[in-house]
Design a protein around this motif. Structure first.
Motif, mmCIF file in Angstrom:
data_model
loop_
_atom_site.group_PDB
_atom_site.id
_atom_site.type_symbol
_atom_site.label_atom_id
_atom_site.label_comp_id
_atom_site.label_asym_id
_atom_site.label_seq_id
_atom_site.Cartn_x
_atom_site.Cartn_y
_atom_site.Cartn_z
ATOM 1 N N ASN A 169 0.826 -1.209 0.000
ATOM 2 C CA ASN A 169 0.000 0.000 0.000
ATOM 3 C C ASN A 169 0.856 1.253 0.000
ATOM 4 O OD1 ASN A 169 -3.257 0.287 0.963
ATOM 5 N ND2 ASN A 169 -2.408 -1.754 0.633
ATOM 6 N N PRO A 170 0.404 2.302 -0.691
ATOM 7 C CA PRO A 170 1.105 3.585 -0.616
ATOM 8 C C PRO A 170 0.790 4.302 0.698
ATOM 9 C CG PRO A 170 -0.817 3.774 -2.044
ATOM 10 C CD PRO A 170 -0.730 2.333 -1.643
ATOM 11 N N PHE A 171 1.567 5.307 1.015
ATOM 12 C CA PHE A 171 1.292 6.153 2.166
ATOM 13 C C PHE A 171 -0.071 6.838 1.935
ATOM 14 C CE2 PHE A 171 1.456 10.365 4.132
ATOM 15 C CZ PHE A 171 1.808 10.038 5.427
ATOM 16 N N PRO A 172 -0.939 6.983 2.941
ATOM 17 C CA PRO A 172 -0.723 6.765 4.375
ATOM 18 C C PRO A 172 -1.290 5.453 4.907
ATOM 19 C CG PRO A 172 -2.661 8.120 4.051
ATOM 20 C CD PRO A 172 -2.191 7.751 2.671
ATOM 21 N N ASN A 173 -1.673 4.525 4.026
ATOM 22 C CA ASN A 173 -2.322 3.294 4.476
ATOM 23 C C ASN A 173 -1.371 2.136 4.722
ATOM 24 O OD1 ASN A 173 -4.687 4.761 3.990
ATOM 25 N ND2 ASN A 173 -5.757 3.011 3.156
ATOM 26 N N LYS A 174 -0.107 2.336 4.474
ATOM 27 C CA LYS A 174 0.855 1.247 4.543
ATOM 28 C C LYS A 174 0.922 0.647 5.944
ATOM 29 C CE LYS A 174 5.544 0.104 3.037
ATOM 30 N NZ LYS A 174 6.770 0.626 2.410
ATOM 31 N N LYS A 175 0.820 -0.692 6.015
ATOM 32 C CA LYS A 175 0.925 -1.459 7.266
ATOM 33 C C LYS A 175 -0.091 -1.002 8.316
ATOM 34 C CE LYS A 175 5.766 -2.818 6.766
ATOM 35 N NZ LYS A 175 7.106 -2.836 7.386
ATOM 36 N N THR A 176 -1.330 -0.840 7.888
ATOM 37 C CA THR A 176 -2.398 -0.464 8.809
ATOM 38 C C THR A 176 -3.536 -1.489 8.716
ATOM 39 O OG1 THR A 176 -3.468 0.945 7.143
ATOM 40 C CG2 THR A 176 -1.893 2.004 8.643
ATOM 41 N N VAL A 177 -4.293 -1.592 9.793
ATOM 42 C CA VAL A 177 -5.432 -2.500 9.878
ATOM 43 C C VAL A 177 -6.650 -1.695 10.300
ATOM 44 C CG1 VAL A 177 -6.406 -4.469 11.093
ATOM 45 C CG2 VAL A 177 -4.021 -4.498 10.453
ATOM 46 N N TYR A 178 -7.783 -1.975 9.667
ATOM 47 C CA TYR A 178 -9.030 -1.295 10.022
ATOM 48 C C TYR A 178 -10.060 -2.320 10.465
ATOM 49 C CZ TYR A 178 -13.083 1.815 9.679
ATOM 50 O OH TYR A 178 -14.210 2.560 9.970
ATOM 51 N N VAL A 179 -10.528 -2.201 11.702
ATOM 52 C CA VAL A 179 -11.606 -3.058 12.194
ATOM 53 C C VAL A 179 -12.902 -2.454 11.687
ATOM 54 C CG1 VAL A 179 -12.739 -4.013 14.229
ATOM 55 C CG2 VAL A 179 -10.255 -3.724 14.212
ATOM 56 N N SER A 180 -13.482 -3.068 10.666
ATOM 57 C CA SER A 180 -14.572 -2.445 9.925
ATOM 58 C C SER A 180 -15.937 -2.666 10.580
ATOM 59 C CB SER A 180 -14.588 -2.975 8.491
ATOM 60 O OG SER A 180 -15.669 -2.450 7.770
ATOM 61 N N TYR A 181 -16.392 -3.906 10.605
ATOM 62 C CA TYR A 181 -17.729 -4.205 11.138
ATOM 63 C C TYR A 181 -17.651 -5.373 12.101
ATOM 64 C CZ TYR A 181 -19.788 -1.123 7.684
ATOM 65 O OH TYR A 181 -20.127 -0.024 6.946
ATOM 66 N N LEU A 182 -18.468 -5.290 13.124
ATOM 67 C CA LEU A 182 -18.559 -6.331 14.137
ATOM 68 C C LEU A 182 -20.015 -6.434 14.562
ATOM 69 C CD1 LEU A 182 -16.198 -6.642 17.205
ATOM 70 C CD2 LEU A 182 -18.647 -6.599 17.549
ATOM 71 N N ASP A 183 -20.542 -7.647 14.601
ATOM 72 C CA ASP A 183 -21.949 -7.818 14.955
ATOM 73 C C ASP A 183 -22.134 -9.151 15.659
ATOM 74 O OD1 ASP A 183 -24.574 -7.113 15.201
ATOM 75 O OD2 ASP A 183 -25.062 -7.203 13.075
ATOM 76 N N SER A 184 -23.171 -9.247 16.495
ATOM 77 C CA SER A 184 -23.419 -10.485 17.225
ATOM 78 C C SER A 184 -24.890 -10.576 17.617
ATOM 79 C CB SER A 184 -22.550 -10.546 18.490
ATOM 80 O OG SER A 184 -22.965 -9.559 19.426
ATOM 81 N N VAL A 185 -25.305 -11.781 18.007
ATOM 82 C CA VAL A 185 -26.615 -12.001 18.617
ATOM 83 C C VAL A 185 -26.391 -12.658 19.977
ATOM 84 C CG1 VAL A 185 -28.046 -12.085 16.544
ATOM 85 C CG2 VAL A 185 -26.806 -14.127 17.251
ATOM 86 N N HIS A 186 -27.337 -12.465 20.917
ATOM 87 C CA HIS A 186 -27.067 -12.775 22.317
ATOM 88 C C HIS A 186 -27.444 -14.193 22.754
ATOM 89 C CE1 HIS A 186 -31.298 -12.625 22.792
ATOM 90 N NE2 HIS A 186 -31.447 -11.360 23.165
ATOM 91 N N PHE A 187 -27.391 -15.157 21.819
ATOM 92 C CA PHE A 187 -27.800 -16.515 22.162
ATOM 93 C C PHE A 187 -26.673 -17.359 22.766
ATOM 94 C CE2 PHE A 187 -30.704 -15.550 18.472
ATOM 95 C CZ PHE A 187 -31.818 -15.297 19.269
ATOM 96 N N MET A 188 -25.484 -16.792 22.932
ATOM 97 C CA MET A 188 -24.371 -17.566 23.476
ATOM 98 C C MET A 188 -24.685 -18.041 24.894
ATOM 99 S SD MET A 188 -20.336 -16.573 23.819
ATOM 100 C CE MET A 188 -20.058 -16.771 22.068
ATOM 101 N N LYS A 189 -24.226 -19.272 25.209
ATOM 102 C CA LYS A 189 -24.426 -19.843 26.536
ATOM 103 C C LYS A 189 -23.074 -20.174 27.154
ATOM 104 C CE LYS A 189 -28.915 -21.910 25.399
ATOM 105 N NZ LYS A 189 -29.717 -23.164 25.374
ATOM 106 N N PRO A 190 -22.834 -19.750 28.412
ATOM 107 C CA PRO A 190 -23.612 -18.774 29.180
ATOM 108 C C PRO A 190 -23.434 -17.366 28.604
ATOM 109 C CG PRO A 190 -21.639 -19.376 30.386
ATOM 110 C CD PRO A 190 -21.676 -20.248 29.180
ATOM 111 N N ARG A 191 -24.492 -16.566 28.733
ATOM 112 C CA ARG A 191 -24.494 -15.259 28.086
ATOM 113 C C ARG A 191 -23.429 -14.325 28.654
ATOM 114 N NH1 ARG A 191 -30.158 -12.215 26.992
ATOM 115 N NH2 ARG A 191 -30.522 -14.256 26.041
#
Length: 589
Positions: free
Chosen positions: A85-107
Motif C-alpha cells: 500500500n502507498p502512504f498513508p495506508n501502509k501497514k495499517t489494519v481497520y476493524v470495519s464491522y462487528l456484529d453479534s446475537v445474544h444466544f451464546m451460553k452462558p451469556r
C-alpha cells in the motif's frame, strides 16, 4: 469488571466450555481495492495522492453448538493494508464491522469471547508487521443491520459511549499483554497536527473520514464558486462588502492560498471543528511490532506495573513463552505442545492455510452487504433462537455448496423450498415454480398460471473445493487463472483460424452464456463456471470499456453494492454529526 480481569484464563475457559463447544472460522480472505472518491483525488493530485488502495478483506465468524446445532453468533470484518500500500495506508489494519446475537451460553461470557478474538487478531497482525489498528466506535442506527439480519427484539443496541468503552477495555487488555502500545485517537494523532494535511490521514472503506472529506471539499469548492461568480458582478457598496468579508468566504479563500504556500490545510481545520467533541470515537492503537517507534509504545504507569508483576510471576514459574504471550490451546482450554499444534483433539492432522498467500473466496461472505442480501432474500433471520439455528444451518450449507444457487426457488403450491430433484418453471409468469410432487397432483394450486412449464433439474452437487491437498489447491488456483486468461483472449480474438486449441471452445461457452435460458441461477453448470470466472475477472479489471461479456455489468453490480455500503456509512456519519451538534446546542443553552 471484565471476566479476564478477575479470574484466570483456565477458569474462564471452563466457564465457556460449560455452554457448548465454540468454533471460530475464517470464511473469506480476498484482495480488494478501494477507489478514492473524486474530490479527494482531485484536490491532492499535486501530491501524487493514490487513485486506489489495495487491501485484503477478511471475515471471521463464531459458531456455538447449542442443542446439537451449530449456531452463528458473531461476525467480524477487518481490512488489512499491507506493505504494497502507498502512504498513508501502509501497514495499517481497520476493524470495519462487528456484529453479534445474544444466544451464546452462558451469556455472561460474550464479552470475554469477543474480546479474546479481537486481542488474538491484533496479536496476529502485529506479528505480521502491521503498525497501527484503527477503529470507528459507532453503533448502528435504529433499523439498520450491520451483518446479521433481524436480530432479537430484546437485544439492546449499545450507546456510543458504552461501545467506545467496550473497545477501550479490549485495548487495555492488549496493553497488559504487550500487544498494543499507545492508544490515541484520530484527532490528536492527525487532525490537530498543523503540519499534516488530509493526504496524510489513512483512507479506509466505510470509515468516517472519506465521506466527511468529500463533503468538506465540496463546501470549500462551492465557496470558491460563489466568490468567482460574485467577482463578475457589479461591486456593491462598502457596507455590503464588509458583510461579505465577515461571512467567512474571504477567509476560506485566504486559507486555500496559504495552504498552497505551505500553510495549514483548510480541510484539516474543518475536520478539527467537526470531530473535536467526538474525537474519542475514532480510536488509533499502535501495535508492538518489530521496528515500532519506541515513543508509540508508551503506556500508562499502571499498565507498566502490571507487566512487571506479570513478568516476575512468569519468570518464577519458568514457563515464559515468546513475548510473554499465552500458548495455543485446544477446545478444552488446555495448552498445546508444539508437536500437537497440527492435530485436532482426536489426533487427526489439521490442514493449516496461509490466508495471506492464498485467497479464501466466498461470494456471499466477501462483503457484509452480500451476506445481508443473502439473508434478506431468503428470510434468514436471527430474531429467535430457532430461526438462528435454521439460518446457521443454511449458511453452513452454502459454505459447503458454494456453487449452488444462493436463492432457492419455492413451490407456488406447497411453499416448500425445492432443493433436490426437479422443478417445473414457468417462463411467462413471474417467479412461478412447482415441485415435482405438486406438478403431478391434480389438486395442486396453480393460481392463474396455465402455461407450459419447463422441467429444470435442481443441481445439488458440491463445489468440490473442500478436502483438497495443498498441491491440488494450488493447481486449482492456477487453472482458474489460466481459464481467465483464455476468456480474455477469446473475447478479443476475431480470427477463425486461431492457433490456440481452446479458443473456439471458450468462444462456444461464452456464446452459450448469451443464449442459455436456464442460466446459472437455474442450475446450468456451464453458466455457473463461466459466471464464476467472469466475476473473478471483473473484480480485477480496470478497463472501463472491457470487451469481455458481462464484465461491465458485473462491475456495475459491484459498484451498486459499494454504493449501498456508502449510503449506510453516510447515514451513520450524518447521524453522528447531528447528535454531536445537538449536544453542543444543549451545552450552549
Amino acid at each position: 469488571m471484565l471476566l479476564y480481569q478477575n479470574t484466570s484464563l483456565e477458569k474462564a475457559y471452563k466457564e465457556v466450555a460449560s455452554g457448548g463447544p465454540l468454533i471460530i472460522r475464517q470464511v473469506t480472505s480476498t484482495d480488494r481495492k478501494l477507489e478514492v472518491r473524486e474530490r479527494m483525488k482531485a484536490r491532492y493530485a499535486h501530491k501524487n495522492y493514490p487513485e486506489e488502495f489495495p487491501y485484503r478483506c477478511k471475515c471471521i465468524v463464531v459458531f456455538q453448538n447449542i442443542d446439537g446445532v451449530d449456531v452463528l453468533l458473531f461476525a467480524l470484518y477487518v481490512y488489512e493494508h499491507g506493505d504494497d500500500n502507498p502512504f498513508p495506508n501502509k501497514k495499517t489494519v481497520y476493524v470495519s464491522y462487528l456484529d453479534s446475537v445474544h444466544f451464546m451460553k452462558p451469556r455472561k461470557v460474550r464479552t470475554f469471547i469477543y474480546h479474546e478474538i479481537l486481542i488474538s487478531y491484533l496479536d496476529y497482525v502485529r506479528r505480521k508487521g502491521y503498525h497501527q489498528a484503527f477503529i470507528w466506535a459507532c453503533p448502528p442506527l435504529k433499523g439498520d443491520d450491520y451483518i446479521f439480519y433481524a436480530k432479537p427484539e430484546d437485544q439492546k443496541t449499545p450507546k456510543d459511549v458504552r461501545l467506545r468503552q467496550w473497545y477501550l477495555d479490549m485495548l487495555a487488555e492488549c496493553q497488559r499483554r504487550d500487544i498494543v502500545g499507545k492508544v490515541s485517537n484520530m484527532y490528536d494523532q492527525y487532525f490537530a497536527n498543523k503540519k499534516l494535511d488530509a493526504a496524510s490521514v489513512p483512507y479506509f472503506e466505510g470509515d468516517y473520514f472519506p465521506g466527511e472529506a468529500e463533503n468538506i471539499i465540496k463546501l470549500l469548492e462551492e465557496g470558491d464558486g460563489k466568490r468567482k461568480s460574485a467577482s463578475g458582478k457589479k461591486k456593491k457598496d462598502s457596507s455590503k462588502s464588509q458583510r461579505l468579508s465577515s461571512s467567512g468566504c474571504e477567509e476560506g479563500d485566504s486559507d486555500d492560498k496559504a495552504y498552497k504556500e505551505g500553510g495549514r490545510d483548510p480541510v484539516m481545520q474543518k475536520f478539527c471543528d467537526a470531530i473535536q467533541g467526538m474525537k474519542e470515537s475514532f480510536i488509533v492503537a499502535f501495535l508492538n511490532c518489530e521496528g515500532a517507534d519506541p515513543e508509540n509504545l508508551v503506556v500508562p504507569k499502571e499498565i507498566m506495573e502490571y507487566r512487571e508483576a506479570k513478568l516476575k510471576s512468569i519468570e518464577g514459574d519458568n514457563q515464559r513463552d515468546d513475548n510473554c504471550q499465552t500458548r495455543k490451546r485446544d477446545a478444552d482450554g488446555n495448552e498445546l505442545q508444539k508437536s500437537e499444534d497440527q492435530v485436532d483433539r482426536k489426533g487427526r492432522p489439521i490442514k493449516v492455510l496461509d490466508d495471506d498467500a492464498e485467497e479464501i473466496d466466498c461470494e456471499f461472505f466477501n462483503t457484509r452487504q452480500c451476506f445481508l442480501d443473502l439473508c434478506r432474500g431468503n428470510h434468514y433471520q436471527f430474531d429467535e433462537l430457532r430461526r438462528a439455528k435454521h439460518t446457521s444451518m443454511m449458511v453452513l450449507w452454502h459454505l459447503q455448496n458454494r456453487e449452488a444457487p444462493k436463492f432457492v426457488q419455492q413451490c407456488f403450491s406447497c411453499n416448500r423450498e425445492i432443493v433436490s430433484g426437479i422443478r417445473h418453471h414457468c417462463n411467462v409468469c413471474s417467479d412461478f415454480d412447482l415441485c415435482d410432487e405438486c406438478f403431478r397432483s391434480p389438486d395442486a394450486n396453480r393460481g392463474s398460471c396455465n402455461h407450459k412449464l419447463e422441467v429444470i433439474k435442481v443441481d445439488t452437487s458440491q463445489s468440490g473445493s473442500s478436502g483438497l491437498t495443498e498441491e491440488q489447491r494450488r493447481e486449482r488456483q492456477r487453472n482458474i487463472q489460466l481459464h481467465i486468461t483464455l476468456i480474455e483472449h477469446a473475447s478479443r480474438c476475431v480470427s477463425s483460424t486461431c492457433k490456440s486449441s481452446n479458443c473456439q471452445k471458450m468462444k462456444s461457452y461464452l456464446k452459450h452464456g448469451e443464449t442459455c435460458k436456464i442460466k446459472a441461477s437455474g442450475g446450468c453448470k456451464i453458466c455457473k463456471r463461466i459466471w464464476t470466472l467472469l466475476r473473478i475477472h471483473a473484480q480485477q479489471c480496470k478497463n472501463n470499456n472491457c470487451p469481455i461479456p458481462q464484465c461491465i455489468a458485473i462491475k456495475k453490480r459491484l459498484r451498486q453494492l459499494q454504493q449501498k455500503q456508502q449510503a449506510m456509512d453516510d447515514r451513520r456519519r450524518q447521524e453522528m454529526n447531528r447528535h454531536y451538534r445537538m449536544g453542543m446546542m444543549g451545552d450552549n443553552n
